[in-house]
Write an enzyme that holds these catalytic residues in place. Sequence first.
Site, PDB file in Angstrom:
ATOM      1  N   GLU A  98       0.878  -1.174   0.000  1.00  0.00           N
ATOM      2  CA  GLU A  98       0.000   0.000   0.000  1.00  0.00           C
ATOM      3  C   GLU A  98       0.904   1.209   0.000  1.00  0.00           C
ATOM      4  O   GLU A  98       1.554   1.515   0.992  1.00  0.00           O
ATOM      5  CB  GLU A  98      -0.916  -0.044   1.224  1.00  0.00           C
ATOM      6  N   CYS A 105      -3.291   8.288   3.626  1.00  0.00           N
ATOM      7  CA  CYS A 105      -3.083   7.727   2.286  1.00  0.00           C
ATOM      8  C   CYS A 105      -4.347   7.851   1.442  1.00  0.00           C
ATOM      9  O   CYS A 105      -4.273   7.945   0.218  1.00  0.00           O
ATOM     10  CB  CYS A 105      -2.632   6.273   2.383  1.00  0.00           C
TER      11      CYS A 105
END
Length: 628
Positions: free
Chosen positions: A327, A361
Site C-alpha cells: 500500500e 493515504c
Amino acid sequence: MSHHYRGADYDYDDEGGVIDPVWLLTICFALGIWLVFNRYQSLLNRAIFFRLAPPPQIKETWTAQKLPEPSLEAHLTTDGLLPSIPLEGRKYITAYDPATAYHLDTVLADTPEEIARKIRLAYDAQKQWIKTSFHDRRRVMRSLKKWLVDNQETCAKVACRDTGKTMLDAALGEIITTCSKLDWLINHGERVLSPEKRYNNLIMFYKSSYVHYEPLGVVSAIVSWNYPLHNAWSPIVAALFAGNSVVLKCSENVVWSTTWFVQAIRECLRACGHDEELVQLVCCYPEDASALTKSPFIRHITFIGSERVGRIVAQDATEYLTPVTLELGGKDPAIILPSTDLEKYISLLMRGVYQNAGQNCIGIERILVHESQYDELFHLFTERADKLRPGHSLKSPGDGVAPVADVGAMISGERFPGLQHAIQDAVEAGATLTVGGEPWMHPYLERGSYFKPTLVGDVNPDSDIAQTELFAPIGLVIKYETVEQAIEIANGTRYGLGASVFGPVKDECLKVAKRLQCGMVAINDFGVFYETSPHVYSQDLPFGGTKYSGYGRFGGPEGLRALTNTKAIVYDRWGWAIQTTIPAVLDYPVRSVTQSWDFISGLVGFLYADGWRTRIDALTKLIRASGR
C-alpha cells in the site's frame, strides 16, 4: 398395585416417578441453556482483564522545559533486556513529540542479528499458537477490545504525543478504527477462515471439494507512522486470528508509542495463557530492514509506506518468493458532479482534506468541480479553511485548559521546504493561493512542526503539485468542463488508491465510479471504504489500490485470507459406493491411440457440446470406443 401420594408442589407415582410438569419444564429449560451455551460458548466467553501502566511521558500538561541530551545508558538501565550489549558502534533512535519538540525516549536500534533472533522467537511460538481454536483467538480479541475501550483516552494521548495529531483525529483514526477491526474479527473472522465448500462439475459429481485456509507461520508488517496504534494493531490482530505469529517493524518516527501499543498485545497474550513471543517488534533504520524482508522464515509481508521503499521491499521479497501486499499511497480525487449541493457536502470535503493534518493515504488530495460551481466551492472552502486552528490538543501549562486545535502538527518539518516550493510553483503557473502556504509558528512551542492549513485553487491538473502525493494539509481545487474531462483528470496520475464521487443522482455517480482507475470509491461520502469517516465504519471491505498505489489487499475477507495458505481438498462423497476408476481404454499401457482418442472425444462431446443431438452422437461414440 400402585400407590399414589399427593404433595403440596408435585405428585409422586411409585411406577412413574416425578411427574410434575413444572419440574419437567425446568429440566428442559436447563438442558436448553446448556445446549445453547455449548453451541455458542464462544459468544458468551468473557474477556480477560489485564493492565498496562501508561508511559511516564503521558501527562495532562507539557512538563518538559528543554530538550534533554539523549542517553543510551538510561534506556539500558530501565529496559533491563539488553544490559550486556556494548554501546560502541550501535545505532539508536531518538523519539520526539512533533507538536512540542520535547524528547520522549532514546532506544537502541535493532541489529540484523537481533532481528533474526526475534523472528526465530516468533517462529517457535507459532508452533503452539497454530493449535489454538477460534474460540481461543476470539478471547484474545475480546480482551484487547475491552482494554482499548477502557484505556481509550490514554491510548489517544500516546498517539498524539508521538505524532502531534489532535485528540479528535486520534479518536477517529486510531480508537474507533481499531475497535471496529477487532469487532469484525470477533464476529466474522471464523466464518471467513472456515473451510469453504466449492461446486463440482458433472464429471466430478461424486466428489466433495473444499477450500481450507491454513496459517502461513510467521508473517511481517512494515507500517507507516501516521496512525501508530491502528497501523500496528491492525496487521497484528489479523495475523494472530489467522493463526500466525507476527513481526512488526514500525517507522522510526513512532518507536516510542508503538513500543507501548505492542506491549499491550503481548500483555494480553500472557494474560490469556499464550506465549507473548508470538508478537515481536522490530525497531531499526531502513538500511537494516533487509534482515526482515529477506528472512526465509517470513511467509508474508504487508508494507504500508512510500513507493520508493515499497519497491525495495518487493525486490527483497524475491529472495525467498515471499508474498507481499503493498500500500503505497495515492493522490485521491473527489469529483463533484454538476448541480451538486455544495453546502451539503462541504464538511465531508473539509474532513477529507485536513483530517490528521492531511497525512492520510486515502485523504482527498484533489477536488474536481465543474466550472459552473467553482467560484461557490472555492469561496466555501476558503471561508472554512481560514478558520482552522493549528495546535496541540493536550492541556497547556499554567491554566490546565486543553486548547482547541483543528489541525495538529505534521510528523516533522523536513518536508516543509518542498511543500512551499510546490505551492510557489503552482502559484507562478497561475494557481490561486488564498489560505496558508507556509509553516505556522506556535506562540510558545516554536519548535513544533506545524504547517498552516492551505488552499490552492485553479490548479493545472498536469502540474507537479497535482501529480505528486503531498501528504499534508493542502487542498487543491481543479476546474473541469465536462464529466468526461473530470474522469480523465481523476485517472491522470500514477496513483490509483481511493476516490470519491459527489452528485445529486446516485446512478450518475455510480457510472463515474465504475470508470475510475482505483481500488475504492465512496459515493457522496469520504473514506467509508475504510474507517476514516467520522460516522460510518466498515471492516468488511478489502483495502488497496492499483497502478503505483501498490497491489494486494488488507482488510475484509480478502485481506484476512491473504495471511493464510489457500489449500484445496477433494474427497469422495460416497467412497463406499463410487470412486475414481481408470477405464480399460485409458489404462496404461494404452492399447490403441485411436480407441482412446475416440473415448475422450466422445466424453468431451457428451459433457460439453451444445444441443442434445450432438451429445447423443458423442455418447454413442464413447460407448463404442469403450466396448472395443
